[in-house]
Design an enzyme around this catalytic site. Structure first.
Site, mmCIF file in Angstrom:
data_model
loop_
_atom_site.group_PDB
_atom_site.id
_atom_site.type_symbol
_atom_site.label_atom_id
_atom_site.label_comp_id
_atom_site.label_asym_id
_atom_site.label_seq_id
_atom_site.Cartn_x
_atom_site.Cartn_y
_atom_site.Cartn_z
ATOM 1 N N ASP A 139 -2.795 12.763 -4.876
ATOM 2 C CA ASP A 139 -3.739 11.459 -4.899
ATOM 3 C C ASP A 139 -4.826 11.660 -5.712
ATOM 4 O OD1 ASP A 139 -3.163 8.961 -2.583
ATOM 5 O OD2 ASP A 139 -5.328 9.385 -3.543
ATOM 6 N N ASP A 174 -5.242 12.286 -11.348
ATOM 7 C CA ASP A 174 -4.745 10.890 -11.734
ATOM 8 C C ASP A 174 -3.342 11.148 -12.251
ATOM 9 O OD1 ASP A 174 -4.093 8.604 -12.929
ATOM 10 O OD2 ASP A 174 -6.138 8.380 -13.628
ATOM 11 N N TYR A 215 1.998 -6.545 -12.022
ATOM 12 C CA TYR A 215 2.622 -5.932 -11.180
ATOM 13 C C TYR A 215 4.249 -5.934 -11.200
ATOM 14 C CZ TYR A 215 3.647 -4.065 -6.327
ATOM 15 O OH TYR A 215 3.927 -2.938 -5.145
#
Length: 255
Positions: free
Chosen positions: A43, A64, A156
Site C-alpha cells: 500500500d 507506489d 475511471y
C-alpha cells in the site's frame, strides 16, 4: 497443482495484494490469513499498513504500485519470506471523474497509471514468480463501471475497462502454463474510496443503492470472498472471466 478433489488438501497460498491497507484489499488479506494463507500487503501508506501489525502471516511493504521497482520488491519479499508466490491480487485503485472537455488530464493520467498500468507492472514482475511456483492465479480488481459506461466517470471507466481486457488477453497467453487470470467487477462497495460519497453525497449514495437490485451496498468482505474463490483451486477451470460482484446491477438493461 493442488488436488482440489482431495478432502485432506489445504490451500495455503502465498499472495501479493496491492491496495492492501483498506477496503477490499484489507478484506482479502484478512480472510486469506485467517484461513491459513500468507500475504505480502502493499500500500502507498506505511501508517495504514500498521493494521497488520502482529499478524505473522503478513509482510507489509509501503510503496507506489506505479513504480515497477516497488512491484519487484514485493515479489522478492514473498519469495524470501515463504519461498514462493502463488497468487497476485492486483487491487490498488484510485477514483477519477470530471467533464471530458474541462477536467485536468492529470486525473485521467493518474487513473490510467494506477488502475491499469500498475496492473501491467504487477503482472510483469509477478508472472515469472508464478512460473517458478509451478502455476498460480492472478485476480484483477476492475469494476462494473468497466463493463458499461457511467456518467462523468470516463477516466475511471476507461482504465477499468482496459483492466478487464488486459486480464482476458493475458489469460489466453498464460493458460497453457497453468496460470489463470480473472477480474472481479464490484458494484457499489463500502470502502475508503467510497467514504466521500457516504459522508458528502447522501443523495448519490441513496441513488446508487436504489440501482442495486439487492437494495444495498456490498461489504468489502463479500468482494474479497469472490476474489479468493477465483484465486483458489476451486476455480481451476475458470480463466479470462470478468465476474460482476454487484448485487445484480449489470443484470439490468436499465430499460
Amino acid at each position: 497443482m493442488t488436488d482440489i478433489w482431495n478432502p485432506n488438501t489445504t490451500w495455503r497460498p502465498v499472495a501479493l495484494v496491492t491496495g492492501a491497507a483498506s477496503g477490499i484489499g484489507r478484506a482479502v488479506v484478512e480472510l486469506l490469513t485467517d484461513r491459513g494463507g500468507r500475504a505480502v500487503a502493499v500500500d502507498l501508506s506505511a501508517d495504514a499498513l500498521t493494521v497488520f501489525d502482529g499478524n505473522d502471516s503478513v509482510r507489509a511493504l509501503a510503496g507506489d504500485v506505479t513504480d515497477e521497482a516497488v512491484n519487484a520488491a514485493a515479489v522478492v519479499l514473498a519469495e524470501s519470506a515463504w519461498g514462493r508466490l502463488d497468487t497476485l491480487v492486483l487491487n490498488a485503485g484510485v477514483r477519477g471523474s470530471g467533464p471530458i472537455d474541462s477536467v485536468d488530464l492529470e486525473v485521467f493520467d493518474r487513473s490510467i497509471a494506477v488502475n491499469l498500468r500498475a496492473v501491467v507492472l504487477g503482472m510483469r514482475v509477478g508472472v515469472p514468480a508464478l512460473r517458478r511456483a509451478g502455476g498460480g492465479a492472478i485476480v484483477v480488481t476492475s469494476s462494473n463501471t468497466g463493463l458499461a459506461g457511467e456518467a462523468n466517470r470516463w477516466p475511471y471507466a476507461s482504465a477499468k475497462a482496459g483492466a478487464i481486457n488486459l486480464a482476458r488477453s493475458v489469460a489466453i497467453d498464460l493458460a497453457p502454463e497453468g496460470i489463470r487470470v480473472n477480474a472481479v467487477c464490484p458494484g457499489p462497495t463500502i470502502t475508503g474510496m467510497t467514504t466521500h460519497v457516504a459522508e458528502g453525497q447522501p443523495e448519490r449514495w441513496a441513488a446508487l443503492q436504489a440501482n442495486v437490485p439487492q437494495r444495498r451496498w456490498a461489504r468489502a468482505e463479500e468482494v474479497a470472498e469472490a476474489i479468493l474463490w477465483l484465486a483458489s483451486p476451486a476455480a481451476s477451470f475458470v480463466t479470462g472471466v470478468a465476474l460482476p460482484v454487484d448485487g445484480g446491477v449489470t443484470a439490468n438493461t436499465g430499460q
